[in-house]
Design a protein around this motif. Structure first.
Motif, PDB file in Angstrom:
ATOM      1  N   MET A  98       2.969  -4.454  -1.488  1.00 37.17           N
ATOM      2  CA  MET A  98       1.994  -2.931  -1.618  1.00 37.17           C
ATOM      3  C   MET A  98       2.830  -1.931  -1.153  1.00 37.17           C
ATOM      4  O   MET A  98       2.368  -1.453  -1.267  1.00 37.17           O
ATOM      5  N   THR A  99       3.728  -1.979  -0.486  1.00 33.28           N
ATOM      6  CA  THR A  99       4.940  -0.494  -0.645  1.00 33.28           C
ATOM      7  C   THR A  99       4.890  -0.311  -2.154  1.00 33.28           C
ATOM      8  O   THR A  99       4.203   1.448  -2.142  1.00 33.28           O
ATOM      9  N   PHE A 100       4.936  -0.937  -2.825  1.00 34.98           N
ATOM     10  CA  PHE A 100       5.384  -0.236  -3.859  1.00 34.98           C
ATOM     11  C   PHE A 100       4.473  -0.156  -5.219  1.00 34.98           C
ATOM     12  O   PHE A 100       4.277   1.411  -5.573  1.00 34.98           O
ATOM     13  N   LEU A 101       2.888  -0.125  -4.541  1.00 33.96           N
ATOM     14  CA  LEU A 101       2.413   0.539  -4.865  1.00 33.96           C
ATOM     15  C   LEU A 101       1.339   1.107  -4.746  1.00 33.96           C
ATOM     16  O   LEU A 101       0.798   2.902  -5.223  1.00 33.96           O
ATOM     17  N   ARG A 102       1.500   1.700  -2.978  1.00 34.09           N
ATOM     18  CA  ARG A 102       1.495   2.174  -2.147  1.00 34.09           C
ATOM     19  C   ARG A 102       2.115   4.238  -2.625  1.00 34.09           C
ATOM     20  O   ARG A 102       2.172   5.057  -3.025  1.00 34.09           O
ATOM     21  N   LEU A 133     -10.102  -9.573  -8.546  1.00 33.98           N
ATOM     22  CA  LEU A 133      -8.770 -10.286  -9.362  1.00 33.98           C
ATOM     23  C   LEU A 133      -8.966 -11.218  -8.691  1.00 33.98           C
ATOM     24  O   LEU A 133      -7.194 -11.718  -9.121  1.00 33.98           O
ATOM     25  N   LYS A 134      -8.867 -11.766  -8.158  1.00 35.47           N
ATOM     26  CA  LYS A 134      -8.837 -13.474  -7.242  1.00 35.47           C
ATOM     27  C   LYS A 134      -7.260 -13.632  -7.044  1.00 35.47           C
ATOM     28  O   LYS A 134      -6.387 -14.546  -6.978  1.00 35.47           O
ATOM     29  N   ILE A 135      -6.470 -12.234  -6.178  1.00 35.80           N
ATOM     30  CA  ILE A 135      -5.523 -12.376  -5.601  1.00 35.80           C
ATOM     31  C   ILE A 135      -5.462 -12.134  -4.426  1.00 35.80           C
ATOM     32  O   ILE A 135      -5.788 -11.913  -3.901  1.00 35.80           O
ATOM     33  N   ASP A 136      -4.831 -13.009  -3.577  1.00 36.37           N
ATOM     34  CA  ASP A 136      -4.443 -13.211  -2.519  1.00 36.37           C
ATOM     35  C   ASP A 136      -4.156 -12.249  -1.109  1.00 36.37           C
ATOM     36  O   ASP A 136      -2.456 -12.059  -2.294  1.00 36.37           O
ATOM     37  N   ALA A 137      -3.522 -12.757  -0.317  1.00 35.78           N
ATOM     38  CA  ALA A 137      -3.196 -11.363   0.071  1.00 35.78           C
ATOM     39  C   ALA A 137      -1.469 -12.140   0.892  1.00 35.78           C
ATOM     40  O   ALA A 137      -0.962 -11.149   0.467  1.00 35.78           O
ATOM     41  N   ASP A 138      -1.294 -13.156   0.055  1.00 38.85           N
ATOM     42  CA  ASP A 138      -0.246 -13.531   0.338  1.00 38.85           C
ATOM     43  C   ASP A 138       0.751 -12.914  -0.832  1.00 38.85           C
ATOM     44  O   ASP A 138       1.695 -12.372  -0.526  1.00 38.85           O
ATOM     45  N   MET A 139       0.273 -12.537  -2.248  1.00 41.34           N
ATOM     46  CA  MET A 139       0.848 -12.333  -3.349  1.00 41.34           C
ATOM     47  C   MET A 139       1.083 -10.867  -2.960  1.00 41.34           C
ATOM     48  O   MET A 139       2.336  -9.674  -3.504  1.00 41.34           O
ATOM     49  N   LEU A 140       0.070  -9.936  -1.970  1.00 38.16           N
ATOM     50  CA  LEU A 140       0.126  -8.739  -1.835  1.00 38.16           C
ATOM     51  C   LEU A 140       2.128  -8.129  -0.458  1.00 38.16           C
ATOM     52  O   LEU A 140       1.885  -7.484  -1.123  1.00 38.16           O
TER      53      LEU A 140
END
Lengths: 182, 506
Positions: A98-102, A133-140
């Motif tokens: 998340m940090t990376f993407l933000r 995209l069916k990506i779970d919160a853990d992956m973020l």
């Protein structure tokens, strides 16, 4: 959208010509595929377009919506709307996805003279996109690509693409060397 | 920022942009407060020692203690084993005492303090939040500002300017004041503990400090008390050619808990300045102390001119069983750093932890690490050190893990990671391990890596410029340590990491 003319590229360190006069015109809204055997220069083309070090353009040009790509820094090309989905996505230990993407989203906004996205807006957006995209919160929350399975890495690239909303995407070997435009 | 001053500004770049760039790329705390100062004469003699003692209004026993330290100092030699290189220091060419004239009569409360001094701390962004309360904002005392309160002792050159929230802390039985006040008001505690962890003759700089220390903080947490707020001391060197020698003494009595933070900055100057501090922490049975440092003394300019020489002795003594101490340090400033916050694990089942980020850029040099002395049974220690070098800087981790014969079944885990940016800097790891019993276990892991080109390109392809990318990668590298900091300071430390590495790539 993207116009490549007579592009000649050699390796910076050695005298090896890789691209010998590539011409390609890509129109908005169309998907193009570049195919060829290993070592024919598919990855090289994507790296040169996105501005990776180690290559020297000896002739020709590449322009995105009329702007000379080859004259820009990699981050300027990204802000101009060019996205490269990596064949081998890179691991960055300790940096949350998340940090990376933000950071990426806001860097691009800043470069385009737009306002930074607030933490709340960002969170809303990434949750929605991840759900699609069916990506779970853990992956973020996990560090960027660290310990991701092959499939997770590729999906993460698509998530980044969805968040950054580029104009032109190059997918290097993501779905067997596909080049397309949303 | 000289480099920028010499740069020809391109057409179409307005002054505002130039100023903005200058603002972010210089050491943020390099300004100076213009204030009338009172100095002791230059040099170090028994008379100077007596003068400092007299200025602080100390009793005879304290003066004698200082003079004894001075005698010992004369016999000691400056250590030269660290991997740092600096011109010889002329100890007679320094001022050992400097205080703002307005502090001659000690202010009784914060609103009697010279507004110039208060403004200085405000500009530094230090939460002297009680200011608001003293100014008569109704109800402010009950409304916790931004969640948690932080009590601050502000030290300006040689003196403590004021300590916030003293009354509220007193209600909990906590004593938090300047050390000079403690010597006057709580002599029994000071006498009992001062010099009991770092003996007067421990090392050259500690001995010097014992003779000439002028101020610092004193903390006493009574048995069973959990300190109701974070305590912090903010050190500011302002005067030129003046050494700062602060002394901090923290006592956590049985079953108590405190989290303490120190921060430091100094103006930007061409000449180097000396800072030699001593911190002693005593932790009794079942007590716990967290000590965090964000050290941001002026590091010198990009050519290595100026900067603070930071020679610091910090040690915690886990005297009681099950006592716990945790050192966390973010070392980004100073031209030269010589610092080894250590833990003496005397009580059975006591624990020591050391988390460190040391960043050296340009010509900075750091030789830093820790000592874990295991004396008690089943004692545990953990060391996580992250060294980051850029420019032509040298960064050394130096650590000792010692398991004494009686420290049965003890454990240590050490992890030392070094990150290099560019090809002209250096990272060194010097671990010493002594194990004198056969039931203890010591583990050491060390890695050295470079900021990877692949990672950089990946970040830049996603839109980050080089500096953002380096800051992100380095913050990731140092994450385990940043997480150990109190929340309020973790953000600040992250930004500091980014600022310290500006100009290190490209």
């Amino acid at each position: 959208m993207l116009e490549i003319k007579n592009l000649h590229v050699k390796l910076e360190e050695e005298d090896k010509q890789i691209l010998k006069g590539v011409d390609l015109k890509i129109e908005a809204g169309k998907v193009h595929a570049i195919m060829g055997p290993n070592g024919s220069g598919k990855s090289t083309l994507s790296y040169v377009l996105s501005g990776r070090d180690g290559y020297e353009v000896t002739d020709g040009s590449a322009a995105l919506e009329g702007d000379d790509l080859l004259d820009m820094e990699p981050e300027e090309r990204a802000a101009a709307g060019l996205f490269l989905a990596f064949q081998y996505p890179v691991e960055i230990p300790g940096v949350g996805n998340m940090t990376f993407l933000r950071t990426a989203v806001n860097s691009q906004r800043k470069a385009r003279g737009e306002e930074e996205m607030s933490a709340t807006d960002f969170l809303k957006l990434i949750r929605a996109k991840a759900k699609d995209l069916k990506i779970d919160a853990d992956m973020l929350k996990r560090p960027v690509n660290v310990g991701f399975s092959g499939g997770e890495k590729k999906r993460n690239e698509i998530l980044q693409m969805a968040m950054l909303e580029p104009k032109m995407c190059i997918l290097d070997e993501t779905v067997r060397a596909l080049m397309w435009m949303p | 920022m000289t480099a920028l001053d010499q740069t020809q500004v391109k057409d179409g770049v307005d002054q505002e942009t130039v100023d903005a760039v200058r603002e972010v790329s210089t050491y943020k705390y390099g300004w100076e407060t213009e204030i009338e100062m009172e100095y002791a004469p230059k040099g170090l003699t028994p008379d100077i020692v007596r003068l400092i003692s007299e200025k602080n209004g100390e009793p005879q026993w304290m003066t004698d203690w200082r003079l004894a330290a001075y005698d010992r100092w004369l016999q000691k030699e400056e250590p030269d084993w660290a991997m740092v290189d600096y011109p010889e220091i002329d100890f007679q060419d320094q001022y050992y005492y400097a205080r703002p004239k307005s502090m001659e009569v000690k202010p009784k409360s914060l609103d009697e303090v010279d507004p110039k001094l208060l403004a200085t701390y405000e500009k530094l962004g230090i939460p002297l939040k009680e200011q608001m309360i003293l100014a008569g904002v109704e109800g402010a005392e009950d409304a916790p500002a931004e969640g948690r309160k932080v009590a601050v002792d502000a030290v300006f050159d040689s003196v403590s300017v004021g300590t916030t929230f003293q009354k509220e802390l007193k209600k909990a039985g906590v004593i938090f004041c300047s050390i000079s006040e403690a010597i006057r008001e709580h002599p029994e505690l000071v006498k009992k503990y001062l010099g009991s962890v770092v003996p007067v003759s421990d090392n050259f700089y500690a001995t010097l400090n014992s003779a000439v220390f002028s101020d610092g903080s004193f903390v006493y947490i009574p048995p069973g008390v959990r300190c109701p707020m974070e305590l912090s001391t903010y050190f500011r060197i302002n005067a030129e050619n003046t050494g700062q020698f602060e002394r901090t003494l923290i006592i956590a009595d049985k079953g108590s808990y405190v989290s303490y933070l120190e921060g430091c900055t100094a103006p930007q100057r061409d000449t180097s300045q000396l800072h030699a501090a001593v911190v002693e922490i005593i932790i009794e049975e079942d007590a716990e102390v967290k000590y965090s440092t964000v050290q941001n003394w002026f590091p010198g300019d990009e050519n290595g001119k100026g900067g603070i020489y930071n020679f610091v002795t910090k040690r915690a003594d886990c005297r009681g069983d099950r006592a716990k101490v945790m050192w966390t340090q973010v070392e980004t400033g100073s031209a030269v750093t010589w610092k080894y916050p250590s833990c003496i694990l005397r009580g059975d089942d006591s624990q020591g932890e050391f988390y460190s980020i040391a960043i050296t850029n340009n010509h900075q040099q750091a030789d830093t690490g820790t000592k874990m002395i295991h004396l008690g049974k089943r004692t545990k220690s953990r060391i996580v050190s992250k060294g980051i070098s850029a420019g032509v800087a040298q960064n050394t981790y130096r650590g000792l893990v010692s398991m004494h014969p009686k420290a049965k079944d003890s454990r240590n885990y050490t992890q030392c990671d070094s990150l290099l940016i560019g090809d002209k800097c250096g990272a060194h790891t010097v671990p010493y391990i002594e194990v004198k019993n056969n039931s203890s276990r010591v583990e050491h892991e060390a890695t050295t890596s470079k900021v990877d080109d692949e990672q950089m390109f990946y970040c830049r392809q996603r839109g980050m410029d080089e500096e953002e990318a380096v800051a992100l990668i380095v913050n990731g590298f140092a994450k385990e340590v940043l997480q150990a900091l109190p929340m309020e300071f973790a953000m600040e430390a992250q930004q500091l990491v980014a600022i310290s590495l500006e100009g290190s790539v490209g």
